[in-house]
Design a protein around this motif. Structure first.
Motif, PDB file in Angstrom:
ATOM      1  N   ALA A 118       0.942  -1.184   0.089  1.00 25.08           N
ATOM      2  CA  ALA A 118      -0.004  -0.099  -0.176  1.00 25.08           C
ATOM      3  C   ALA A 118       0.858   1.147   0.148  1.00 25.08           C
ATOM      4  N   VAL A 119       1.996   1.308   0.167  1.00 24.68           N
ATOM      5  CA  VAL A 119       2.970   2.346   0.304  1.00 24.68           C
ATOM      6  C   VAL A 119       3.642   2.618  -0.889  1.00 24.68           C
ATOM      7  N   SER A 120       3.873   3.621  -1.483  1.00 20.50           N
ATOM      8  CA  SER A 120       4.292   4.021  -3.023  1.00 20.50           C
ATOM      9  C   SER A 120       5.811   3.743  -2.943  1.00 20.50           C
ATOM     10  N   PHE A 121       6.687   3.471  -3.935  1.00 19.73           N
ATOM     11  CA  PHE A 121       7.897   3.242  -3.959  1.00 19.73           C
ATOM     12  C   PHE A 121       8.505   4.573  -3.861  1.00 19.73           C
ATOM     13  N   VAL A 122       7.983   5.817  -3.833  1.00 13.56           N
ATOM     14  CA  VAL A 122       8.679   6.978  -3.642  1.00 13.56           C
ATOM     15  C   VAL A 122       8.831   7.128  -1.919  1.00 13.56           C
ATOM     16  N   ALA A 123       7.622   6.915  -1.377  1.00  7.64           N
ATOM     17  CA  ALA A 123       7.513   6.884   0.105  1.00  7.64           C
ATOM     18  C   ALA A 123       8.566   5.944   0.660  1.00  7.64           C
ATOM     19  N   SER A 124       8.489   4.877   0.150  1.00  7.26           N
ATOM     20  CA  SER A 124       9.371   4.051   0.945  1.00  7.26           C
ATOM     21  C   SER A 124      10.640   4.111   0.611  1.00  7.26           C
ATOM     22  N   GLY A 125      11.010   4.700  -0.523  1.00 11.50           N
ATOM     23  CA  GLY A 125      12.417   4.935  -1.004  1.00 11.50           C
ATOM     24  C   GLY A 125      12.962   5.979  -0.012  1.00 11.50           C
ATOM     25  N   VAL A 126      12.371   7.313   0.308  1.00 14.63           N
ATOM     26  CA  VAL A 126      12.533   7.987   1.382  1.00 14.63           C
ATOM     27  C   VAL A 126      13.060   7.412   2.776  1.00 14.63           C
ATOM     28  N   VAL A 127      12.302   6.563   3.076  1.00 12.59           N
ATOM     29  CA  VAL A 127      12.645   5.811   4.437  1.00 12.59           C
ATOM     30  C   VAL A 127      14.017   4.920   4.213  1.00 12.59           C
ATOM     31  N   TRP A 128      14.076   4.206   3.063  1.00 17.26           N
ATOM     32  CA  TRP A 128      15.000   3.243   2.663  1.00 17.26           C
ATOM     33  C   TRP A 128      16.192   4.109   2.359  1.00 17.26           C
TER      34      TRP A 128
END
Length: 300
Positions: A118-128
Motif C-alpha cells: 500500500a506504500v508507494s515506491f517513492v515514500a518507501s524510498g525516502v525511508v530506505w
C-alpha cells in the motif's frame, strides 16, 4: 454486407473507442518512439525544429551498446532483476507456506506482510534512503548504526554506494515491498488445492513432503509463472524507487530507465527513445512467450 453489418455492427461500435484509443496512445506512440530512436535528434534546437533531423537507422542503438556507461546500466539491471526476483519469490513463498497452515493470528500476519504494497515506491524510498546510509563508524546511521549497536560492526557496508554491487542494496526495499504480493498469489494457490486431493494422497501412503511435491507444488505453476512475469516486468521498469534512494546522478545504481530520464532531461530524445526501445524489447522477450503459453493452455 447488410447481414454482416446487422450481425457485427453493434459489437464493433462498442469496442471501436477502445480500439482507437489503444491504436493511437499505444501502438502509434510506440511507432513514434522507434522512429525517434533512429534519428539524430540529440539537441534542444532539433527538438524545437530550428535544426534538421536526419534518419540514422540503428546507429543510436549501436553507439549505446558501445558505451561503458550503458553496459554498466544493463549489468545493473540484470543484477537488480535477479536479486529482486529471487528474493521476492523466495520470501513470498515461505510466508505463504507458513500461513497456509492453521496459525493463530494468521490474518494479522497476512495484513502485516501485505501492508508494504500500500506504500508507494517513492515514500518507501525516502525511508530506505536513511536506512541504507553508507556512513560508518561514529557517524553511522540507519542499518549501519543498528549493526554497530548490537555488536555486528563487520556487517556495516557502503550499501548502494558500492560501485559494483550497489544496485543489490536497492533490491532490498523492492523485495520488502513486493514479497507480500507474491505471498498472496501463492497463498491463493495453496488454498485452491482441494482437500480431497491431499486426503487421497495420504490414503495412498504419501508423507507431507510427498504431498507438497507431487500434489500441491504442481498446482502452483500458474501462480509461479504469473509472479515471475509480474516481478520481472516491474524490476525492468524500476525508476521511482532508485530515484528516491540514490538519485539520477549516482553511477553505482544506474539502470536503463534512469538513463532514459537523463537523456530526455538533456533534450537527447533520440537516445532516450532508443533506451525505451531496448526496455520494450527486453520486456517482450519475457512477456510474449508467457502469453503464447497461456494461449496454448486455453486452447487445449
Amino acid at each position: 454486407m447488410k447481414g454482416f453489418v446487422s450481425r457485427y455492427g453493434a459489437p464493433v461500435l462498442m469496442i471501436l473507442p477502445s480500439i482507437l484509443l489503444i491504436g493511437i496512445f499505444v501502438y502509434a506512440l510506440l511507432g513514434v518512439n522507434f522512429w525517434t530512436s533512429m534519428t539524430d535528434n540529440h539537441t534542444a534546437a532539433q527538438q524545437a525544429g530550428q535544426e534538421p533531423v536526419a534518419f540514422v537507422g540503428l546507429t543510436n542503438y549501436i553507439d549505446l551498446l558501445m558505451t561503458e556507461q550503458f553496459r554498466h546500466s544493463l549489468a545493473n539491471l540484470v543484477l537488480f532483476t535477479l536479486a529482486f526476483l529471487v528474493g521476492a519469490m523466495a520470501t513470498g513463498f515461505v510466508w505463504a507456506w507458513l500461513l497456509e497452515r492453521p496459525l493463530k493470528g494468521g490474518r494479522f500476519f497476512q495484513t502485516v506482510y501485505l501492508f508494504p504494497m500500500a506504500v508507494s515506491f517513492v515514500a518507501s524510498g525516502v525511508v530506505w534512503r536513511w536506512l541504507l546510509n553508507s556512513s560508518q563508524g561514529e557517524g553511522a546511521s540507519g542499518l549501519n548504526r543498528l549493526f554497530q549497536l548490537i555488536g555486528l560492526d563487520f556487517l556495516q557496508n557502503p550499501w548502494w554506494n558500492n560501485v559494483t554491487f550497489g544496485i543489490l542494496a536497492i533490491a532490498l526495499p523492492a523485495i520488502w515491498q513486493l514479497s507480500g504480493y507474491v505471498m498472496a498469489l501463492f497463498l491463493a494457490g495453496f488454498r485452491g488445492v482441494p482437500e480431497e486431493l491431499r486426503e487421497a494422497a495420504r490414503m495412498d501412503g504419501a508423507n507431507e513432503w510427498q504431498i507438497y511435491r507431487r500434489v500441491i507444488f504442481p498446482q502452483l505453476t500458474p501462480m509461479l509463472m504469473s509472479a515471475i512475469v509480474i516481478i520481472a516486468h516491474m524490476s525492468l521498469k524500476s525508476f521511482d524507487l532508485i530515484m528516491s534512494i540514490s538519485g539520477a546522478s549516482a553511477y553505482q545504481t544506474k539502470v536503463p530507465a534512469i538513463d532514459m530520464f537523463v537523456f530526455k532531461s538533456g533534450f537527447d530524445y533520440a537516445n532516450s527513445a532508443a533506451v525505451g526501445a531496448f526496455l520494450l524489447i527486453i520486456v517482450a522477450f519475457l512477456i510474449v512467450p508467457y502469453l503464447v503459453n497461456q494461449h496454448r493452455e486455453r486452447t487445449r
